[in-house]
Design a protein around this motif. Structure first.
Motif, short mmCIF file in Angstrom:
data_model
loop_
_atom_site.label_atom_id
_atom_site.label_comp_id
_atom_site.label_asym_id
_atom_site.label_seq_id
_atom_site.Cartn_x
_atom_site.Cartn_y
_atom_site.Cartn_z
N ARG A 130 86.76 40.70 60.43
CA ARG A 130 86.92 39.29 59.67
C ARG A 130 86.08 39.15 58.52
O ARG A 130 85.22 39.77 58.23
CB ARG A 130 86.35 38.18 60.82
N GLY A 131 86.76 38.72 57.23
CA GLY A 131 86.21 38.68 55.99
C GLY A 131 84.89 37.80 55.93
O GLY A 131 84.18 37.85 55.08
N ASP A 132 84.61 36.85 56.94
CA ASP A 132 83.57 36.08 56.93
C ASP A 132 82.36 36.57 57.65
O ASP A 132 81.34 36.07 57.91
CB ASP A 132 83.61 34.83 57.37
N GLN A 133 82.58 37.80 58.35
CA GLN A 133 81.69 38.70 59.20
C GLN A 133 81.67 40.21 58.78
O GLN A 133 81.76 40.97 59.75
CB GLN A 133 81.87 38.12 60.72
N LEU A 134 81.30 40.29 57.41
CA LEU A 134 81.46 41.81 57.06
C LEU A 134 80.07 42.52 57.42
O LEU A 134 79.03 41.87 57.32
CB LEU A 134 81.37 41.82 55.65
N SER A 149 91.25 36.08 49.54
CA SER A 149 91.06 35.29 50.70
C SER A 149 90.29 35.99 51.62
O SER A 149 90.10 37.14 51.83
CB SER A 149 92.45 34.80 51.25
N LEU A 150 89.74 35.12 52.71
CA LEU A 150 88.81 35.72 53.55
C LEU A 150 89.76 36.90 54.63
O LEU A 150 89.35 37.74 55.15
CB LEU A 150 88.35 34.53 54.63
N GLY A 181 88.91 40.60 55.24
CA GLY A 181 88.93 41.18 56.42
C GLY A 181 89.75 42.40 56.66
O GLY A 181 89.54 43.41 57.08
N ALA A 215 79.82 44.61 52.53
CA ALA A 215 79.72 43.57 51.67
C ALA A 215 79.48 43.69 50.05
O ALA A 215 80.12 43.23 49.43
CB ALA A 215 78.55 42.58 52.09
#
Length: 191
Positions: A38-42, A57-58, A62, A47
């Motif tokens: 996921r783009g918000d949990q790299l 986008s996220l 991702g 990162a």
């Protein structure tokens, strides 16, 4: 000879994974599921590739990060190469496994990436004739899509070069000069 088949799949996309298992079974291949990032949990190591204010986008981050993580595993020898990378929304040709074997036998020494999805109307140069009217080609302009491709260990290492990523992964993989990727394709595509 093909090393590993990887299917990128988000945890929530159960139906897509079932679809891909059926496609692989029909094609006579075994695949491993890669839990898409996921783009918000790299992971910390990924990162920096997206540091700053990227216009992605996220979801795009991702997706890109998932391909980078697979390439890291290939480069580190954690996944045997060459690797067939598939996204979870593709359809495979009936004789797909045989085609992959033939493509790998026909591939020039030192290849990095062989695209297997998304037809192009651009000019292509035939490198080798394959069965069923297919051809291994060089593109005048590499098409988009990361639906399916073969990647070698050297190709994975090249694409991992530390550089900020500002475009979606399918766009960056078109920019073969930026990564020094020796890229080919199959026309018509078997995916």
């Amino acid at each position: 000879m093909l090393g590993t088949v990887i299917v990128i799949n988000l945890d929530r996309d159960v139906a897509r994974l079932a679809h891909m298992r059926a496609e692989l079974m029909r094609a006579g291949l075994n695949g491993e599921r890669f839990a898409a990032l996921r783009g918000d949990q790299l992971p910390a190591w990924i990162a920096p590739y997206f540091a700053g204010a990227p216009p992605l986008s996220l979801g795009e981050i991702g997706c890109y990060a998932s391909h980078l993580e697979i390439m890291r595993c290939i480069a580190a020898g954690e996944i045997a190469g060459p690797v067939l990378v598939l996204e979870d929304d593709v359809e495979l040709a009936r004789d797909f496994a045989a085609q992959i074997d033939e493509i790998l036998r026909a591939a020039p020494k030192g290849w990095d990436l062989i695209r297997l999805s998304h037809a192009t109307k651009r000019v292509m140069q035939t490198v080798s004739r394959l069965s069923n009217g297919r051809r291994l080609v060089r593109y005048s302009r590499v098409p988009t899509s990361t639906g399916g491709y073969l990647i070698s260990v050297s190709g994975a290492r090249k694409f991992l070069r530390e550089q900020r990523r500002r475009l979606p992964v399918d766009q960056d993989l078109r920019r073969v000069w930026a990564w020094d990727l020796d890229t080919y394709g199959v026309e018509p595509p078997p995916i």
